[in-house]
Design an enzyme around this catalytic site. Structure first.
Site, mmCIF file in Angstrom:
data_model
loop_
_atom_site.group_PDB
_atom_site.id
_atom_site.type_symbol
_atom_site.label_atom_id
_atom_site.label_comp_id
_atom_site.label_asym_id
_atom_site.label_seq_id
_atom_site.Cartn_x
_atom_site.Cartn_y
_atom_site.Cartn_z
ATOM 1 N N ASP A 2 0.758 -1.180 -0.042
ATOM 2 C CA ASP A 2 0.107 0.132 0.054
ATOM 3 C C ASP A 2 0.813 1.255 0.135
ATOM 4 O OD1 ASP A 2 -2.345 1.523 -0.016
ATOM 5 O OD2 ASP A 2 -3.018 0.923 1.989
ATOM 6 N N ASP B 62 -10.977 2.401 -2.802
ATOM 7 C CA ASP B 62 -11.341 2.089 -1.662
ATOM 8 C C ASP B 62 -12.848 2.136 -1.674
ATOM 9 O OD1 ASP B 62 -9.121 1.472 -0.366
ATOM 10 O OD2 ASP B 62 -8.874 3.400 0.317
HETATM 11 C C1 DGJ Z 1 -6.019 1.931 1.964
HETATM 12 C C2 DGJ Z 1 -6.400 0.748 1.163
HETATM 13 O O1 DGJ Z 1 -6.799 1.091 0.066
HETATM 14 C C3 DGJ Z 1 -7.274 -0.108 2.156
HETATM 15 O O2 DGJ Z 1 -7.640 -1.199 1.145
HETATM 16 C C4 DGJ Z 1 -6.430 -0.552 3.301
HETATM 17 O O3 DGJ Z 1 -5.552 -1.253 3.007
HETATM 18 C C5 DGJ Z 1 -6.016 0.687 3.953
HETATM 19 N N1 DGJ Z 1 -5.199 1.523 3.360
HETATM 20 C C6 DGJ Z 1 -5.401 0.110 5.204
HETATM 21 O O4 DGJ Z 1 -4.781 1.416 5.932
#
Ligand code: DGJ
Length: 645
Positions: free
Chosen positions: A419, A488
């Site tokens: 990430d 997200d």
């Molecule tokens: C952002 C990601 O897009 C989410 O799926 C998740 O992994 C969060 N970060 C975790 O902090």
């Protein structure tokens, strides 16, 4: 488009020039600053005496074979400056694409400074065109926009560190007003780069179009010492007469057959469960295991523990940088969780964010200078975190070491979700004043390098790219990552649009989609479970809801849907994709997949937020073989989405 050749100076006219003259309107594959032209240039170089004029003389052409495919190199030189430049045209006949890039080499004895080093220019004949590009923001990635190209310039770009949520390094150009999905001319390109980038579209005086694409020139600078070279990222370019759909299928083929990490290219992506929306930072061994047992019963194949398992990570204010197991969360250690999940018949995956650091971490306390900073200036926080200077070899080495230990000390970890949750600010490296403007590029090279090393040491490892959703979903990262978390926003109706936009540039086998709970965490909307499943089945199916709380009815539906997806998966993930009815905010939407042999096809058809029964219920199927007869196998009608309350 003009068909009058007089409107467009030809290459032979260029060659016949008796003296140096202005070359605006000429089709140039790589305009440089220093030619008698006011075109947007691809290259700006300054010599040690401050001179900024580049004059390239053709040296030779070379035809090579790389991996059985032809590569044409055109070599030019500026002897006065001591610069040599190789233009590479790698030809992918099967996908009908060319990968363009340049290698710039200091062939002289003085230091050169590259002020701008783009990958390629695409000249289009005089005419009237529209540019098609992808734009968005967090939770609303990959919106498809078109706009007429008019005199003056249109620039799309990222200056945020990653390729970004706001704009995507993909573009298409079509004759003005043409919108057909399955027919019509399209010139298109996709830049394989995960950092700052720019594409500028310029209408010249004779209505010819000059498109230049590459690493973002803003705040870029590269010191090229004698003997050194810089290779630019590849720009994939192509042409289709089958509309945006045809263009997208060429790019999908390229990802599937050339770009994606070779060892997993053909591997069907597992159905995954990710615990982020269910448990947030509150990761505990027993609660993850309870979810895992349920996931296994549903037929899930990969269980991913997201953020919250490491360091002092109880919330987003601490822990990033310390990639060691938090013993109060996982008292039996990570290995016992990994083993239990394997015993349940699933693979195990884990979340990391290696380029970031919380000031409240052991890493930052030991190395505050490892985060980007500017002397005497306060740093800006995003999600309470700073960006690590991945341009630094010691930072790359330290993060590689931590990840390596994570992957080798806890049994077999099958999957990493990598990430990246904030844009970069105060991008300084005060200890290396000469290299400050190189960090944008060196950071990305460092990230690629760490991926490459991990992949070579742990060849079974699959990697999912993520940047706060889809902030780093580009052809560059897909050289190192097998799939991408594209947003997200898991609201099924919004996802239709996001997935449609993503699939203009990238293949279904790379697109991760979760079924989550209702009301949706991001939008508060309610949609039937079957609809959420059918939208998530368009790519790599995952579940992100709190399955511990699902009713017996919902669990039964989920089991059935996952089973069904596994049957459809080879066609969805490896087939050719056709958007029969592109999604709109309200109304019908349909997407079809056809197996490579043309012997099987999957169609998803939806009615979004409209009146039940209204709108198109028919769509003409595409890509099927004329001769065979097809048998309809399976039938599902879902209700229109309901709004909460
Ligand atoms: C952002 C990601 O897009 C989410 O799926 C998740 O992994 C969060 N970060 C975790 O902090």
């Amino acid at each position: 488009m003009s068909d009058n050749p007089a409107d467009y100076p030809s290459v032979s006219a260029w060659n016949r020039r008796s003296e140096r003259e202005f070359v605006d309107g000429f089709p140039l594959a790589y305009p440089v600053f220093g030619e008698a032209s006011f075109k947007e240039p691809c290259l700006v170089v300054s010599g040690s005496d401050g001179s900024r004029v580049v004059r390239l003389e053709f040296v030779e052409d070379r035809l090579r074979e790389v991996d059985g495919r032809p590569v044409l190199d055109l070599v030019f030189r500026d002897d006065l400056l001591g610069l040599s430049i190789e233009h590479r045209f790698a030809v992918f006949a099967e996908q009908d694409l060319i990968a363009r890039s340049v290698v710039l080499q200091n062939a002289g004895s003085e230091v050169l400074t590259l002020e701008r080093a783009l990958s390629a220019a695409i000249p289009l004949p005089p005419g009237e065109y529209d540019a098609w590009t992808l734009h968005g923001q967090w939770g609303r990635e990959f919106g498809l926009f078109s706009r007429p190209l008019l005199p003056a310039k249109f620039v799309t770009e990222s200056r945020r560190g990653t390729s970004s949520h706001e704009a995507h390094p993909w573009f298409a150009v079509r004759p003005r007003g043409e919108t057909a999905e399955h027919s019509g001319s399209v010139w298109f390109g996709s830049l394989a780069w995960s950092g700052n980038w720019q594409a500028a579209f310029e209408v010249e005086r004779n209505d010819a179009v000059n498109i230049v694409v590459g690493i973002q020139p803003f705040d870029f600078g590269w010191r090229l010492a004698p003997g050194e070279q810089l290779a630019t990222p590849e720009l994939l370019v192509g042409y289709s007469e089958e509309g945006l759909g045809g263009a997208s299928r060429q790019l999908h083929q390229y990802e599937a057959q050339v770009q994606l990490p070779e060892n997993h290219r053909e591997r069907l992506r597992p159905v995954l469960y990710n615990s982020w929306e269910a448990t947030g930072f509150d990761v505990r061994a027993e609660q993850q295991l309870a979810l895992a047992r349920r996931a296994a019963e549903l037929g899930i194949e990969l269980f991913v523990v997201d953020d919250g398992w490491f360091g002092a990570r109880d919330n987003d204010r601490a822990g990033l940088g310390d990639w060691t197991v938090n013993p109060s969360k996982l008292p039996g250690g990570l290995r016992s969780l990994v083993d239990e999940i394997h015993k349940l018949g699933m693979q195990f995956g884990i979340w990391v964010e290696p380029e970031m650091v919380n000031p409240d971490s052991d890493l930052y306390r030991a190395h505050p200078d490892w985060a980007y900073h500017a002397n005497g200036r306060e740093s800006t926080f995003g999600r309470n975190q700073l960006v690590l200077n991945f341009a630094r070899p010691d930072v790359q080495a330290a993060m590689y070491e931590q990840l390596r230990n994570l992957l080798k000390d806890h049994g077999r970890i099958d999957f990493l979700k990598w990430d990246h949750n904030r844009n970069w600010t105060e991008v300084g490296w005060p200890e290396e004043p000469d290299r400050q403007r190189e960090v944008w590029v060196r950071h990305v090279q460092g990230v690629y390098d760490v991926h490459a090393r991990l992949r070579s040491e742990f060849p079974w490892l699959m990697i999912e790219a993520c940047a706060g959703g889809g902030g780093r979903s580009d052809l560059g990262i897909l050289r190192w990552a097998d799939q991408v978390w594209i947003s997200d926003n898991t609201d099924a109706a919004d996802r239709l649009q996001i997935q449609y936009g993503y699939s203009r540039a990238h293949s279904p086998r790379t697109m991760v989609c979760w079924v989550t709970d209702v009301p949706n965490q991001q939008t508060g909307r309610i949609a039937p479970l079957e609809f959420r499943f059918h939208v998530a089945m368009q790519g790599v199916l995952g579940i992100g809801g709190d399955i511990g709380e699902w009713s017996a009815t919902d669990l039964a539906i989920a089991r059935r849907m996952i089973e069904q997806y596994k049957q459809l998966r080879p066609v969805v993930q490896h087939g050719r994709q056709y958007w029969l009815v592109p999604p709109a905010a309200v109304g019908p939407c349909a997407v079809q997949y056809v197996s490579a042999a043309g012997d099987a096809s999957v169609v998803f058809m939806y009615q979004v937020r409209g009146i039940r029964g209204a709108g198109a219920r028919r769509a003409r199927l595409r890509g099927l073989n004329a001769a065979p007869r097809y048998r309809r196998d399976g039938w599902a009608v879902e209700r229109a989405e309901r709004r909460k309350g």
